[in-house]
Design a protein around this motif. Structure first.
Motif, PDB file in Angstrom:
ATOM      1  N   ASN A  96       0.841  -1.194   0.000  1.00 60.34           N
ATOM      2  CA  ASN A  96       0.000   0.000   0.000  1.00 60.34           C
ATOM      3  C   ASN A  96       0.880   1.249   0.000  1.00 60.34           C
ATOM      4  N   PHE A  97       0.483   2.235  -0.812  1.00 62.11           N
ATOM      5  CA  PHE A  97       1.296   3.433  -0.996  1.00 62.11           C
ATOM      6  C   PHE A  97       0.409   4.620  -1.342  1.00 62.11           C
ATOM      7  N   LYS A  98       0.458   5.655  -0.522  1.00 63.00           N
ATOM      8  CA  LYS A  98      -0.313   6.886  -0.750  1.00 63.00           C
ATOM      9  C   LYS A  98      -1.800   6.612  -0.979  1.00 63.00           C
ATOM     10  N   GLY A  99      -2.367   5.697  -0.204  1.00 60.34           N
ATOM     11  CA  GLY A  99      -3.785   5.389  -0.302  1.00 60.34           C
ATOM     12  C   GLY A  99      -4.174   4.475  -1.447  1.00 60.34           C
ATOM     13  N   ILE A 100      -3.202   3.924  -2.150  1.00 57.63           N
ATOM     14  CA  ILE A 100      -3.460   3.016  -3.270  1.00 57.63           C
ATOM     15  C   ILE A 100      -3.126   1.600  -2.810  1.00 57.63           C
ATOM     16  N   LYS A 101      -3.994   0.658  -3.148  1.00 52.36           N
ATOM     17  CA  LYS A 101      -3.852  -0.707  -2.651  1.00 52.36           C
ATOM     18  C   LYS A 101      -2.755  -1.495  -3.361  1.00 52.36           C
ATOM     19  N   LYS A 102      -2.157  -2.382  -2.607  1.00 51.23           N
ATOM     20  CA  LYS A 102      -1.143  -3.317  -3.092  1.00 51.23           C
ATOM     21  C   LYS A 102      -1.689  -4.084  -4.296  1.00 51.23           C
ATOM     22  N   GLY A 103      -0.844  -4.296  -5.306  1.00 49.85           N
ATOM     23  CA  GLY A 103      -1.233  -5.074  -6.480  1.00 49.85           C
ATOM     24  C   GLY A 103      -1.782  -4.243  -7.628  1.00 49.85           C
ATOM     25  N   THR A 104      -2.026  -2.959  -7.405  1.00 51.61           N
ATOM     26  CA  THR A 104      -2.526  -2.091  -8.467  1.00 51.61           C
ATOM     27  C   THR A 104      -1.458  -1.969  -9.549  1.00 51.61           C
ATOM     28  N   GLN A 105      -1.887  -2.034 -10.811  1.00 54.40           N
ATOM     29  CA  GLN A 105      -0.941  -1.944 -11.916  1.00 54.40           C
ATOM     30  C   GLN A 105      -0.955  -0.534 -12.505  1.00 54.40           C
TER      31      GLN A 105
ATOM     32  N   ARG B 282      -3.394   9.299 -11.155  1.00 54.82           N
ATOM     33  CA  ARG B 282      -2.064   9.670 -11.614  1.00 54.82           C
ATOM     34  C   ARG B 282      -1.220  10.039 -10.402  1.00 54.82           C
ATOM     35  N   ILE B 283       0.011   9.510 -10.343  1.00 53.43           N
ATOM     36  CA  ILE B 283       0.918   9.877  -9.262  1.00 53.43           C
ATOM     37  C   ILE B 283       2.278  10.251  -9.843  1.00 53.43           C
ATOM     38  N   SER B 284       2.951  11.139  -9.151  1.00 56.62           N
ATOM     39  CA  SER B 284       4.296  11.544  -9.509  1.00 56.62           C
ATOM     40  C   SER B 284       5.208  11.146  -8.352  1.00 56.62           C
ATOM     41  N   ILE B 285       6.247  10.372  -8.656  1.00 56.98           N
ATOM     42  CA  ILE B 285       7.123   9.846  -7.611  1.00 56.98           C
ATOM     43  C   ILE B 285       8.580  10.029  -8.015  1.00 56.98           C
ATOM     44  N   ASN B 286       9.477   9.865  -7.034  1.00 58.53           N
ATOM     45  CA  ASN B 286      10.906   9.944  -7.336  1.00 58.53           C
ATOM     46  C   ASN B 286      11.464   8.533  -7.549  1.00 58.53           C
ATOM     47  N   GLU B 287      12.740   8.467  -7.889  1.00 52.10           N
ATOM     48  CA  GLU B 287      13.375   7.184  -8.216  1.00 52.10           C
ATOM     49  C   GLU B 287      13.390   6.224  -7.029  1.00 52.10           C
ATOM     50  N   ARG B 288      13.652   6.737  -5.835  1.00 51.67           N
ATOM     51  CA  ARG B 288      13.694   5.877  -4.648  1.00 51.67           C
ATOM     52  C   ARG B 288      12.321   5.254  -4.371  1.00 51.67           C
ATOM     53  N   GLU B 289      11.257   6.044  -4.480  1.00 58.75           N
ATOM     54  CA  GLU B 289       9.903   5.515  -4.274  1.00 58.75           C
ATOM     55  C   GLU B 289       9.561   4.465  -5.321  1.00 58.75           C
ATOM     56  N   LEU B 290       9.997   4.679  -6.560  1.00 68.62           N
ATOM     57  CA  LEU B 290       9.745   3.705  -7.620  1.00 68.62           C
ATOM     58  C   LEU B 290      10.376   2.365  -7.279  1.00 68.62           C
TER      59      LEU B 290
END
Length: 61
Positions: free
Chosen positions: A9-18, A43-51
């Motif tokens: 889970n990340f920023k309110g988005i569930k595990k397994g989401t593509q 849509r989300i914007s993330i940095n390299e470490r989060e990716l």
């Protein structure tokens, strides 16, 4: 097109989401990525470490 899967889970988005990788940019050594869910609703914007910490590459077409 690159397709990523959320590991946990990340920023309110569930595990397994593509996600599709829509854009990647680099400015003075800092990489940013824009991801969009497969249904194109989120849509989300993330940095390299989060990716690397939260996503797994599924396809690289």
């Amino acid at each position: 097109m690159k397709v990523y899967k959320l590991k946990n889970n990340f920023k309110g988005i569930k595990k397994g989401t593509q996600f599709y990788l829509i854009a990647e940019s680099e400015f003075i050594g800092v990489k940013d990525f824009v991801l969009r869910t497969k249904d194109l609703t989120t849509r989300i914007s993330i940095n390299e470490r989060e990716l690397h910490n939260h996503f797994t590459l599924l396809k690289n077409e």
